[in-house]
Motif scaffolding. Structure first.
Motif, PDB file in Angstrom:
ATOM      1  N   ASN A 150       0.831  -1.209   0.000  1.00  0.00           N
ATOM      2  CA  ASN A 150       0.000   0.000   0.000  1.00  0.00           C
ATOM      3  C   ASN A 150       0.865   1.259   0.000  1.00  0.00           C
ATOM      4  OD1 ASN A 150      -2.255  -1.633   0.050  1.00  0.00           O
ATOM      5  ND2 ASN A 150      -2.609  -1.394   2.241  1.00  0.00           N
ATOM      6  N   LEU A 151       1.908   1.268   0.833  1.00  0.00           N
ATOM      7  CA  LEU A 151       2.819   2.408   0.877  1.00  0.00           C
ATOM      8  C   LEU A 151       3.511   2.590  -0.468  1.00  0.00           C
ATOM      9  CD1 LEU A 151       4.377   4.690   2.243  1.00  0.00           C
ATOM     10  CD2 LEU A 151       5.958   2.970   3.150  1.00  0.00           C
ATOM     11  N   LEU A 152       3.948   1.506  -1.059  1.00  0.00           N
ATOM     12  CA  LEU A 152       4.617   1.564  -2.355  1.00  0.00           C
ATOM     13  C   LEU A 152       3.688   2.169  -3.413  1.00  0.00           C
ATOM     14  CD1 LEU A 152       7.173   0.873  -3.937  1.00  0.00           C
ATOM     15  CD2 LEU A 152       6.214  -1.387  -4.323  1.00  0.00           C
ATOM     16  N   GLU A 153       2.432   1.751  -3.427  1.00  0.00           N
ATOM     17  CA  GLU A 153       1.449   2.298  -4.375  1.00  0.00           C
ATOM     18  C   GLU A 153       1.269   3.799  -4.172  1.00  0.00           C
ATOM     19  OE1 GLU A 153      -0.330   1.197  -7.055  1.00  0.00           O
ATOM     20  OE2 GLU A 153       1.026  -0.509  -6.895  1.00  0.00           O
ATOM     21  N   LYS A 154       1.178   4.215  -2.912  1.00  0.00           N
ATOM     22  CA  LYS A 154       1.000   5.630  -2.597  1.00  0.00           C
ATOM     23  C   LYS A 154       2.202   6.443  -3.092  1.00  0.00           C
ATOM     24  CE  LYS A 154      -0.654   8.387   1.237  1.00  0.00           C
ATOM     25  NZ  LYS A 154      -1.105   8.368   2.613  1.00  0.00           N
ATOM     26  N   LEU A 155       3.395   5.951  -2.836  1.00  0.00           N
ATOM     27  CA  LEU A 155       4.606   6.645  -3.278  1.00  0.00           C
ATOM     28  C   LEU A 155       4.709   6.675  -4.807  1.00  0.00           C
ATOM     29  CD1 LEU A 155       7.172   5.171  -0.739  1.00  0.00           C
ATOM     30  CD2 LEU A 155       6.260   7.506  -0.765  1.00  0.00           C
ATOM     31  N   ASN A 156       4.289   5.599  -5.436  1.00  0.00           N
ATOM     32  CA  ASN A 156       4.411   5.461  -6.883  1.00  0.00           C
ATOM     33  C   ASN A 156       3.511   6.440  -7.635  1.00  0.00           C
ATOM     34  OD1 ASN A 156       5.533   4.170  -9.181  1.00  0.00           O
ATOM     35  ND2 ASN A 156       3.698   2.923  -9.377  1.00  0.00           N
ATOM     36  N   LYS A 157       2.409   6.868  -7.024  1.00  0.00           N
ATOM     37  CA  LYS A 157       1.475   7.770  -7.695  1.00  0.00           C
ATOM     38  C   LYS A 157       2.062   9.154  -7.947  1.00  0.00           C
ATOM     39  CE  LYS A 157      -2.815   5.700  -6.173  1.00  0.00           C
ATOM     40  NZ  LYS A 157      -3.963   5.790  -5.274  1.00  0.00           N
ATOM     41  N   HIS A 158       2.926   9.624  -7.057  1.00  0.00           N
ATOM     42  CA  HIS A 158       3.364  11.017  -7.121  1.00  0.00           C
ATOM     43  C   HIS A 158       4.876  11.197  -7.238  1.00  0.00           C
ATOM     44  CE1 HIS A 158      -0.724  12.082  -6.094  1.00  0.00           C
ATOM     45  NE2 HIS A 158      -0.657  11.273  -5.050  1.00  0.00           N
ATOM     46  N   ASN A 159       5.620  10.108  -7.425  1.00  0.00           N
ATOM     47  CA  ASN A 159       7.079  10.200  -7.435  1.00  0.00           C
ATOM     48  C   ASN A 159       7.668   9.317  -8.522  1.00  0.00           C
ATOM     49  OD1 ASN A 159       7.616  11.751  -4.778  1.00  0.00           O
ATOM     50  ND2 ASN A 159       6.191  10.145  -4.185  1.00  0.00           N
ATOM     51  N   GLN A 160       8.919   9.561  -8.857  1.00  0.00           N
ATOM     52  CA  GLN A 160       9.649   8.702  -9.783  1.00  0.00           C
ATOM     53  C   GLN A 160      10.353   7.639  -8.944  1.00  0.00           C
ATOM     54  OE1 GLN A 160      12.528  10.777 -12.151  1.00  0.00           O
ATOM     55  NE2 GLN A 160      13.433   8.890 -12.910  1.00  0.00           N
ATOM     56  N   ILE A 161       9.895   6.396  -9.083  1.00  0.00           N
ATOM     57  CA  ILE A 161      10.395   5.314  -8.226  1.00  0.00           C
ATOM     58  C   ILE A 161      11.202   4.310  -9.028  1.00  0.00           C
ATOM     59  CG2 ILE A 161       9.678   3.276  -6.918  1.00  0.00           C
ATOM     60  CD1 ILE A 161       7.552   4.791  -5.661  1.00  0.00           C
ATOM     61  N   THR A 162      12.290   3.889  -8.426  1.00  0.00           N
ATOM     62  CA  THR A 162      13.012   2.694  -8.855  1.00  0.00           C
ATOM     63  C   THR A 162      12.894   1.724  -7.688  1.00  0.00           C
ATOM     64  OG1 THR A 162      14.561   3.913 -10.241  1.00  0.00           O
ATOM     65  CG2 THR A 162      15.234   1.718  -9.501  1.00  0.00           C
ATOM     66  N   LEU A 163      12.355   0.557  -7.940  1.00  0.00           N
ATOM     67  CA  LEU A 163      12.169  -0.454  -6.904  1.00  0.00           C
ATOM     68  C   LEU A 163      13.263  -1.504  -7.039  1.00  0.00           C
ATOM     69  CD1 LEU A 163      10.439  -1.851  -4.663  1.00  0.00           C
ATOM     70  CD2 LEU A 163       9.174  -2.952  -6.529  1.00  0.00           C
ATOM     71  N   ILE A 164      13.915  -1.799  -5.930  1.00  0.00           N
ATOM     72  CA  ILE A 164      14.870  -2.904  -5.896  1.00  0.00           C
ATOM     73  C   ILE A 164      14.194  -4.036  -5.137  1.00  0.00           C
ATOM     74  CG2 ILE A 164      17.162  -3.693  -5.238  1.00  0.00           C
ATOM     75  CD1 ILE A 164      17.964  -0.736  -4.956  1.00  0.00           C
ATOM     76  N   VAL A 165      14.041  -5.168  -5.784  1.00  0.00           N
ATOM     77  CA  VAL A 165      13.429  -6.340  -5.159  1.00  0.00           C
ATOM     78  C   VAL A 165      14.547  -7.305  -4.783  1.00  0.00           C
ATOM     79  CG1 VAL A 165      11.883  -8.310  -5.498  1.00  0.00           C
ATOM     80  CG2 VAL A 165      11.295  -6.079  -6.475  1.00  0.00           C
ATOM     81  N   PHE A 166      14.686  -7.546  -3.489  1.00  0.00           N
ATOM     82  CA  PHE A 166      15.657  -8.517  -2.997  1.00  0.00           C
ATOM     83  C   PHE A 166      14.895  -9.797  -2.681  1.00  0.00           C
ATOM     84  CE2 PHE A 166      17.753  -4.525  -2.056  1.00  0.00           C
ATOM     85  CZ  PHE A 166      19.065  -4.781  -2.392  1.00  0.00           C
ATOM     86  N   GLY A 167      14.923 -10.739  -3.598  1.00  0.00           N
ATOM     87  CA  GLY A 167      14.225 -11.989  -3.345  1.00  0.00           C
ATOM     88  C   GLY A 167      13.615 -12.565  -4.603  1.00  0.00           C
ATOM     89  N   SER A 168      12.542 -13.260  -4.436  1.00  0.00           N
ATOM     90  CA  SER A 168      11.932 -14.065  -5.476  1.00  0.00           C
ATOM     91  C   SER A 168      11.412 -13.256  -6.665  1.00  0.00           C
ATOM     92  CB  SER A 168      10.766 -14.861  -4.884  1.00  0.00           C
ATOM     93  OG  SER A 168      10.102 -15.573  -5.901  1.00  0.00           O
ATOM     94  N   PRO A 169      11.756 -13.675  -7.878  1.00  0.00           N
ATOM     95  CA  PRO A 169      11.202 -13.027  -9.063  1.00  0.00           C
ATOM     96  C   PRO A 169       9.696 -13.261  -9.195  1.00  0.00           C
ATOM     97  CG  PRO A 169      12.536 -14.919  -9.692  1.00  0.00           C
ATOM     98  CD  PRO A 169      12.704 -14.743  -8.215  1.00  0.00           C
ATOM     99  N   TYR A 170       9.169 -14.239  -8.486  1.00  0.00           N
ATOM    100  CA  TYR A 170       7.743 -14.513  -8.546  1.00  0.00           C
ATOM    101  C   TYR A 170       6.919 -13.426  -7.856  1.00  0.00           C
ATOM    102  CZ  TYR A 170       9.229 -19.030 -10.229  1.00  0.00           C
ATOM    103  OH  TYR A 170       9.804 -20.018 -10.976  1.00  0.00           O
ATOM    104  N   ALA A 171       7.576 -12.498  -7.190  1.00  0.00           N
ATOM    105  CA  ALA A 171       6.871 -11.381  -6.549  1.00  0.00           C
ATOM    106  C   ALA A 171       6.550 -10.266  -7.544  1.00  0.00           C
ATOM    107  CB  ALA A 171       7.711 -10.817  -5.410  1.00  0.00           C
ATOM    108  N   LEU A 172       7.161 -10.278  -8.710  1.00  0.00           N
ATOM    109  CA  LEU A 172       7.004  -9.170  -9.650  1.00  0.00           C
ATOM    110  C   LEU A 172       5.559  -8.834 -10.014  1.00  0.00           C
ATOM    111  CD1 LEU A 172      10.095  -9.631 -11.946  1.00  0.00           C
ATOM    112  CD2 LEU A 172       9.714  -7.924 -10.181  1.00  0.00           C
ATOM    113  N   PRO A 173       4.652  -9.793 -10.164  1.00  0.00           N
ATOM    114  CA  PRO A 173       3.267  -9.413 -10.466  1.00  0.00           C
ATOM    115  C   PRO A 173       2.627  -8.511  -9.396  1.00  0.00           C
ATOM    116  CG  PRO A 173       3.596 -11.724 -10.948  1.00  0.00           C
ATOM    117  CD  PRO A 173       4.839 -11.243 -10.258  1.00  0.00           C
ATOM    118  N   LYS A 174       3.147  -8.529  -8.194  1.00  0.00           N
ATOM    119  CA  LYS A 174       2.611  -7.669  -7.138  1.00  0.00           C
ATOM    120  C   LYS A 174       2.999  -6.207  -7.343  1.00  0.00           C
ATOM    121  CE  LYS A 174       2.094 -11.249  -3.812  1.00  0.00           C
ATOM    122  NZ  LYS A 174       0.827 -11.365  -3.190  1.00  0.00           N
ATOM    123  N   PHE A 175       3.932  -5.942  -8.265  1.00  0.00           N
ATOM    124  CA  PHE A 175       4.436  -4.588  -8.486  1.00  0.00           C
ATOM    125  C   PHE A 175       4.136  -4.108  -9.905  1.00  0.00           C
ATOM    126  CE2 PHE A 175       7.518  -6.816  -5.663  1.00  0.00           C
ATOM    127  CZ  PHE A 175       7.115  -6.224  -4.481  1.00  0.00           C
TER     128      PHE A 175
END
Length: 184
Positions: free
Chosen positions: A120-145
């Motif tokens: 939820n926090l990530l979604e809120k930040l993503n609406k109004h900012n330029q975000i680069t997300l670093i995912v440390f872990g499973s590539p299967y999490a990507l659909p959540k982003f």
């Protein structure tokens, strides 16, 4: 094959934990990095960037590397302070943010474990900012982003990948697969 013989393990750990082993692991993890979106996620050292870490675990290697490379501010979000941080960080508008989400793994059931409050926090930040997300872990999490345009996927969360990610963002380290994009 039928004549099994015991192996000598007396010095096995000392033989495996060599500086050469660390070098090989660093290269292996660097070569396993993928991006989603703009493959040129690199930051300029002069960029005004805020790093935000999402995790209640150990992010010390990442934090040290970020500080060493440019003394960028780091906002730590844990489950204990997420409500307070969401209010504070939710006020950020038109900023360049690097959000590092640590310890995303698959449970024994095969489901990827992520925390809805972090999402939820990530979604809120993503609406109004330029975000680069670093995912440390499973590539299967990507659909959540799905809504995040720029993702750097590290595949693991360990001291090597935590030290490697900031170097990749700043162009200090090269990876073979950095230009390969993950299907969107």
């Amino acid at each position: 094959m039928h004549k099994l013989q015991p192996i000598e393990i007396k010095n096995l750990v000392s033989q495996l934990n060599l500086p050469k082993t660390d070098d090989l692991l660093r290269q292996m993890f660097a070569d396993a990095v993928f991006t989603k979106g703009n493959p040129s996620l690199l930051l300029n050292p002069s960029d005004k960037v805020t790093f935000i870490t999402l995790n209640s675990g150990n992010t010390s290697f990442f934090d040290k590397k970020v500080k060493a490379l440019g003394n960028y501010p780091i906002e730590k979000v844990t489950l204990q302070n997420i409500n307070k941080q969401t209010k504070q960080l939710g006020k950020l508008k038109n900023k360049k943010l690097v959000v590092a989400y640590f310890n995303i793994n698959q449970g024994i059931s095969g489901k990827v474990r992520t925390n809805q409050s972090y999402l939820n926090l990530l979604e809120k930040l993503n609406k109004h900012n330029q975000i680069t997300l670093i995912v440390f872990g499973s590539p299967y999490a990507l659909p959540k982003f799905k809504s995040v345009k720029n993702i750097l996927l590290m595949n693991e969360d360990n001291y090597i990948t935590q030290s490697l990610a900031p170097n990749l963002l700043l162009g200090n380290t090269q990876a073979k697969s950095i230009s390969q994009s993950i299907a969107q």
